[in-house]
Design a protein around this motif. Structure first.
Motif, PDB file in Angstrom:
ATOM      1  N   LEU A   1      34.454 -35.502 -48.133  1.00  0.00           N
ATOM      2  CA  LEU A   1      33.288 -35.067 -47.192  1.00  0.00           C
ATOM      3  C   LEU A   1      34.084 -35.006 -45.984  1.00  0.00           C
ATOM      4  N   PHE A   2      35.088 -36.039 -45.502  1.00  0.00           N
ATOM      5  CA  PHE A   2      35.733 -35.804 -44.000  1.00  0.00           C
ATOM      6  C   PHE A   2      36.264 -34.485 -43.825  1.00  0.00           C
ATOM      7  N   ASN A   3      37.003 -34.120 -44.906  1.00  0.00           N
ATOM      8  CA  ASN A   3      37.800 -32.782 -44.939  1.00  0.00           C
ATOM      9  C   ASN A   3      36.900 -31.653 -44.629  1.00  0.00           C
ATOM     10  N   ILE A   4      35.559 -31.886 -45.236  1.00  0.00           N
ATOM     11  CA  ILE A   4      34.605 -30.810 -44.853  1.00  0.00           C
ATOM     12  C   ILE A   4      34.364 -30.799 -43.141  1.00  0.00           C
TER      13      ILE A   4
ATOM     14  N   GLY B   1      27.420 -33.132 -38.047  1.00  0.00           N
ATOM     15  CA  GLY B   1      26.455 -33.591 -39.294  1.00  0.00           C
ATOM     16  C   GLY B   1      27.257 -34.049 -40.487  1.00  0.00           C
ATOM     17  N   ALA B   2      28.482 -33.816 -40.617  1.00  0.00           N
ATOM     18  CA  ALA B   2      29.238 -34.083 -41.877  1.00  0.00           C
ATOM     19  C   ALA B   2      29.701 -35.579 -41.267  1.00  0.00           C
ATOM     20  N   PHE B   3      30.355 -35.674 -40.035  1.00  0.00           N
ATOM     21  CA  PHE B   3      30.882 -37.040 -39.760  1.00  0.00           C
ATOM     22  C   PHE B   3      29.636 -38.289 -39.720  1.00  0.00           C
ATOM     23  N   SER B   4      28.490 -37.591 -39.089  1.00  0.00           N
ATOM     24  CA  SER B   4      27.336 -38.478 -39.142  1.00  0.00           C
ATOM     25  C   SER B   4      26.731 -38.965 -40.252  1.00  0.00           C
ATOM     26  N   LEU B   5      26.763 -38.114 -41.496  1.00  0.00           N
ATOM     27  CA  LEU B   5      26.578 -38.616 -42.895  1.00  0.00           C
ATOM     28  C   LEU B   5      27.407 -39.453 -43.449  1.00  0.00           C
ATOM     29  N   LEU B   6      28.795 -39.387 -43.011  1.00  0.00           N
ATOM     30  CA  LEU B   6      29.653 -40.371 -43.425  1.00  0.00           C
ATOM     31  C   LEU B   6      29.621 -41.710 -42.874  1.00  0.00           C
ATOM     32  N   ARG B   7      29.158 -41.529 -41.607  1.00  0.00           N
ATOM     33  CA  ARG B   7      29.317 -42.809 -40.840  1.00  0.00           C
ATOM     34  C   ARG B   7      28.155 -43.706 -41.311  1.00  0.00           C
TER      35      ARG B   7
ATOM     36  N   PRO C   1      22.357 -29.120 -28.919  1.00  0.00           N
ATOM     37  CA  PRO C   1      22.906 -28.787 -30.471  1.00  0.00           C
ATOM     38  C   PRO C   1      22.822 -30.135 -31.103  1.00  0.00           C
ATOM     39  N   GLU C   2      22.153 -30.167 -32.094  1.00  0.00           N
ATOM     40  CA  GLU C   2      22.184 -31.629 -33.129  1.00  0.00           C
ATOM     41  C   GLU C   2      23.032 -31.201 -34.236  1.00  0.00           C
ATOM     42  N   GLY C   3      23.539 -32.549 -34.929  1.00  0.00           N
ATOM     43  CA  GLY C   3      24.320 -32.318 -36.151  1.00  0.00           C
ATOM     44  C   GLY C   3      23.611 -31.856 -37.191  1.00  0.00           C
ATOM     45  N   ARG C   4      24.491 -31.044 -37.998  1.00  0.00           N
ATOM     46  CA  ARG C   4      23.752 -30.597 -39.211  1.00  0.00           C
ATOM     47  C   ARG C   4      24.288 -30.955 -40.352  1.00  0.00           C
ATOM     48  N   ALA C   5      23.745 -31.731 -41.263  1.00  0.00           N
ATOM     49  CA  ALA C   5      24.382 -32.185 -42.492  1.00  0.00           C
ATOM     50  C   ALA C   5      24.793 -31.115 -43.347  1.00  0.00           C
ATOM     51  N   PRO C   6      25.694 -31.320 -44.297  1.00  0.00           N
ATOM     52  CA  PRO C   6      26.266 -30.331 -45.116  1.00  0.00           C
ATOM     53  C   PRO C   6      25.185 -29.733 -46.185  1.00  0.00           C
ATOM     54  N   SER C   7      25.379 -28.790 -46.555  1.00  0.00           N
ATOM     55  CA  SER C   7      24.145 -28.266 -47.615  1.00  0.00           C
ATOM     56  C   SER C   7      25.096 -28.218 -48.754  1.00  0.00           C
ATOM     57  N   PHE C   8      24.988 -29.166 -49.493  1.00  0.00           N
ATOM     58  CA  PHE C   8      25.671 -29.354 -50.791  1.00  0.00           C
ATOM     59  C   PHE C   8      25.023 -28.208 -51.960  1.00  0.00           C
ATOM     60  N   SER C   9      23.746 -28.046 -51.924  1.00  0.00           N
ATOM     61  CA  SER C   9      22.997 -27.274 -52.874  1.00  0.00           C
ATOM     62  C   SER C   9      23.363 -25.853 -52.867  1.00  0.00           C
ATOM     63  N   ARG C  10      24.132 -25.208 -51.652  1.00  0.00           N
ATOM     64  CA  ARG C  10      24.350 -23.928 -51.549  1.00  0.00           C
ATOM     65  C   ARG C  10      25.518 -23.487 -52.463  1.00  0.00           C
ATOM     66  N   VAL C  11      26.457 -24.618 -53.065  1.00  0.00           N
ATOM     67  CA  VAL C  11      27.308 -24.193 -54.133  1.00  0.00           C
ATOM     68  C   VAL C  11      27.082 -24.720 -55.290  1.00  0.00           C
ATOM     69  N   GLU C  12      26.744 -23.798 -56.208  1.00  0.00           N
ATOM     70  CA  GLU C  12      26.262 -24.549 -57.498  1.00  0.00           C
ATOM     71  C   GLU C  12      27.395 -24.397 -58.474  1.00  0.00           C
ATOM     72  N   VAL C  13      27.623 -25.511 -59.049  1.00  0.00           N
ATOM     73  CA  VAL C  13      28.571 -25.749 -60.311  1.00  0.00           C
ATOM     74  C   VAL C  13      28.181 -26.263 -61.378  1.00  0.00           C
ATOM     75  N   ALA C  14      28.852 -26.241 -62.578  1.00  0.00           N
ATOM     76  CA  ALA C  14      28.303 -26.568 -63.778  1.00  0.00           C
ATOM     77  C   ALA C  14      29.362 -27.869 -63.957  1.00  0.00           C
ATOM     78  N   ASP C  15      28.860 -28.752 -64.698  1.00  0.00           N
ATOM     79  CA  ASP C  15      29.737 -29.905 -65.148  1.00  0.00           C
ATOM     80  C   ASP C  15      30.633 -29.633 -66.050  1.00  0.00           C
ATOM     81  N   ILE C  16      31.854 -29.982 -65.667  1.00  0.00           N
ATOM     82  CA  ILE C  16      33.089 -29.687 -66.269  1.00  0.00           C
ATOM     83  C   ILE C  16      32.921 -30.266 -67.577  1.00  0.00           C
ATOM     84  N   PHE C  17      32.624 -31.436 -67.996  1.00  0.00           N
ATOM     85  CA  PHE C  17      32.217 -32.082 -69.260  1.00  0.00           C
ATOM     86  C   PHE C  17      31.047 -32.216 -69.666  1.00  0.00           C
TER      87      PHE C  17
END
Length: 660
Positions: free
Chosen positions: A224-227, A258-264, A484-500
């Motif tokens: 998340l920090f790297n994002i 937003g990412a750093f705020s979410l992490l903090r 400008p206000e922080g905007r949290a990352p949108s994880f739902s925009r990247v759809e993935v399938a469970d590898i296992f």
């Protein structure tokens, strides 16, 4: 003049060659940019390795120093420790020089813009997922761990790719996809009492010091920090000489904040300084200030402001004062311990330079409004007093009124120009003090250009017979049309399938549950059917068993999950699929394999106690995870601290087994 004609074939051939050459040049430029970025990352990784080696030597020397009582040995070890600490300091300074190279990620454009501060990505070591996952799959899930080598290799390849993401939207999607996969793995393989047994190594982005932890949450927090860090690099690379570039830069810095705020807000007990609450708060403030700077640049580019447009010049003065106020706040945070101990010195200096530069710019625009602006209508005076003097808009006069006479306006404008010149000279002085910033030629060009512009305007206003000392100009009140206000990352925009995915639905098949497989159990069809009622999806649950019926006689119990029908795995089948399969069974009956949860396991939907992050992600659907829908969607955590119990209700349909 008419150009000399040439044959079509020759002209077409030369034109094709010219286009190919131009394409080669563009490709070469792209490769050069990528190679420069790769070299920078390689140098940073090499320094990380050297720091790690020196830290191991220091740890060993410290242990020996504490363990021995021999005076000569202690003297020798103390001398060695001084050498190691000196080497560490030199390596950290070299790493600081790379991180403080603020022009490395700046755009190549014709416009002249002030450089931004991008944040370097956290580095990590290669990780072996195979051994612990195979042992867990074999021991807890009762399956052959070797048969999941392809899935484990896919997870390892995904993590390896995230170590060097591209500075683009594709890189962000890659990091987000890996983050979502970590949510899956935490829900399936991790329990509050047991971790995966892996040791996650990450290097601090600011100091280069390595940190390690066995919690999967540390891996998620680092991703998340790297994002957020990647957003800063994308924002710094935008061409801000055009409105489109400034808009993209504003959005990138907002998402970084937003990412750093979410992490903090949701990450505690950070093992590295860059993820401490103080550092994350500083980074959030820094990205908000840079976004505010881009807002000012965008307003300056929307339409050229005429010098005689008094109100437009004053609005720009307020916007510049707002940027200066944001950077002053960031500088105060950077100057306070513990942040000042590990934030790069070039960052602190650049923030200070920007605070002085934009405060001077506010006075410059205020001077233009006073000296070049057209006479202001009486109805607009309260608004002007509010800008200059910080007075509330009111019909009653408060404090000194703004001058309306041309001579008085000239004197006040001259006073503002004087403050602008002093501020720009101070910014140039601060720029010259920092050796790293002296190499940023673009910053010096911007500061020198602003100073020359102010001096030229001041010379216009400075009359030969003007012997009166100019009064002190008041501060320009900070105000912005768009904060400008922080905007949290949108994880739902990247759809993935469970590898296992093959292990089964997470609602049942996770390390948090214990179960027993029974079967195959043969159930014959009776006059009233099979004698049980089904409910739910993936997997289908036996909701009730008719006393004295065929199912009860075969040993089926209420609460069993059907995982196989006539040898066909049905862990992911929906309710209607199982019912249809049972309807097609003839008089010979059906062979079922069922799973029984053992005491101590939490049935799906009865309240999985999982770490959550502020309730931001409520379901698999919000995360964008592509899996067949289970009977109950489970909340997914972002990080592994701040544990909260969530209670849900089990849904599903009741359906009796098919009658003959």
């Amino acid at each position: 003049m008419v150009p000399e004609g040439r044959p079509d074939g020759a002209g077409a051939g030369e034109e094709s060659a010219r286009l190919q050459a131009a394409g080669s040049v563009r490709k070469g430029c792209d490769l050069l940019a990528n190679s420069q970025h790769g070299c920078l990352q390689s140098r940073r990784a090499r320094i990380h390795q050297q720091i790690n080696r020196e830290l191991r030597m220091r740890t060993g020397a410290e242990n020996l120093y504490r363990a021995t009582s021999n005076a000569r040995v202690r003297e020798t070890v103390a001398l060695e420790l001084s050498y190691v600490n000196s080497s560490l300091q030199l390596l950290k300074e070299e790493l600081e020089g790379l991180d403080g190279n603020v022009d490395a990620n700046q755009p190549q454009s014709e416009g002249i813009t002030v450089p931004m501060i991008p944040l370097g990505l956290k580095e990590t070591k290669q990780l072996d997922w195979a051994t612990p996952l195979k042992e867990l799959i074999s021991g807890h899930f009762g399956e052959d761990g070797a048969s999941y080598e392809a899935e484990i290799r896919e997870l390892e390849d995904l993590r390896q790719a995230t170590r060097t993401p591209s500075r683009s939207e594709a890189g962000l999607e890659l990091l987000t996809a890996y983050y979502n996969q970590l949510c899956f793995q935490e829900a399936r393989f991790v329990t509050p009492a047991r971790s995966l047994g892996l040791l996650f190594h990450w290097y601090d982005s600011l100091t280069g010091v390595p940190a390690q932890q066995r919690a999967l949450a540390f891996e998620k927090g680092s991703v998340l920090f790297n994002i957020g860090a990647l957003h800063t690099q994308i924002g710094a690379r935008q061409d801000r000489s055009c409105p489109e570039g400034t808009s993209c830069a504003v959005e990138a810095f907002q998402r970084a904040a937003g990412a750093f705020s979410l992490l903090r807000e949701n990450f505690s007990h950070a093992p590295s300084p860059d993820m401490s609450p103080a550092s994350l708060s500083m980074l959030e403030q820094l990205m908000t200030a840079q976004a505010q700077e881009c807002v000012f640049e965008g307003l300056s580019l929307q339409a050229p402001v005429a010098p005689r447009d008094c109100l437009a010049q004053l609005h720009l003065a307020q916007e510049a004062a707002q940027v200066a106020a944001e950077y002053r706040l960031v500088h105060q945070t950077m100057a306070q311990p513990p942040v000042q101990d590990y934030v790069p010195f070039p960052w602190t200096t650049l923030v200070h330079v920007k605070a002085e530069y934009f405060r001077a710019l506010a006075h410059y625009h205020a001077a233009l409004a006073l000296c070049d602006g057209a006479p202001v209508a009486e109805a607009e005076l309260p608004a002007l007093e509010q800008i200059f003097l910080g007075l509330p808009a009111s019909s009653e006069p408060r404090g000194p009124a703004l001058p309306q006479e041309q001579e008085e306006r000239r004197k006040l404008g001259k006073a503002h120009l004087k403050r602008a010149i002093l501020g720009q000279e101070e910014a140039l002085r601060l720029h010259a003090v920092c050796r790293a910033l002296r190499r940023v030629d673009l910053l010096q060009v911007v500061l020198a250009q602003a100073l020359r512009r102010s001096l030229a305007k001041y010379s216009e206003l400075d009359l030969e017979d003007d012997f009166c000392e100019a009064a002190e100009a008041p501060d320009v009140r900070p105000k912005t049309r768009r904060r400008p206000e922080g905007r949290a990352p949108s994880f739902s925009r990247v759809e993935v399938a469970d590898i296992f995915h093959r292990l089964g639905p997470l609602s049942v098949f996770s390390a948090k549950n214990r179960w027993r497989l029974a079967g195959p159990i043969h159930v014959a069809r009776g006059e009233g059917g099979f004698g049980f009622t089904l409910r739910g999806d993936a997997p289908v649950l036996i909701a009730a068993v008719v006393p004295g019926g065929r199912a009860a006689a075969a040993g089926l119990k209420r609460g069993d999950y059907i995982v196989s029908v006539n040898g066909q795995p049905c862990r992911w089948w929906k309710h209607a699929d199982v019912v249809a399969q049972l309807k097609g069974v003839g008089g010979e009956g059906v062979s079922l394999q069922v799973l029984t949860l053992l005491p101590g396991a939490e049935p799906p939907g009865s309240g999985d106690r999982r770490p959550a992050l502020g309730g931001l992600l409520r379901s698999q659907k919000e995360c964008g995870w592509e899996t067949p829908e289970p009977a109950q969607a489970s909340p997914r955590p972002l990080l592994g601290w701040n544990r909260k119990a969530k209670r849900g209700k089990t849904g599903g349909r009741l359906s009796p087994a098919p009658h003959p």
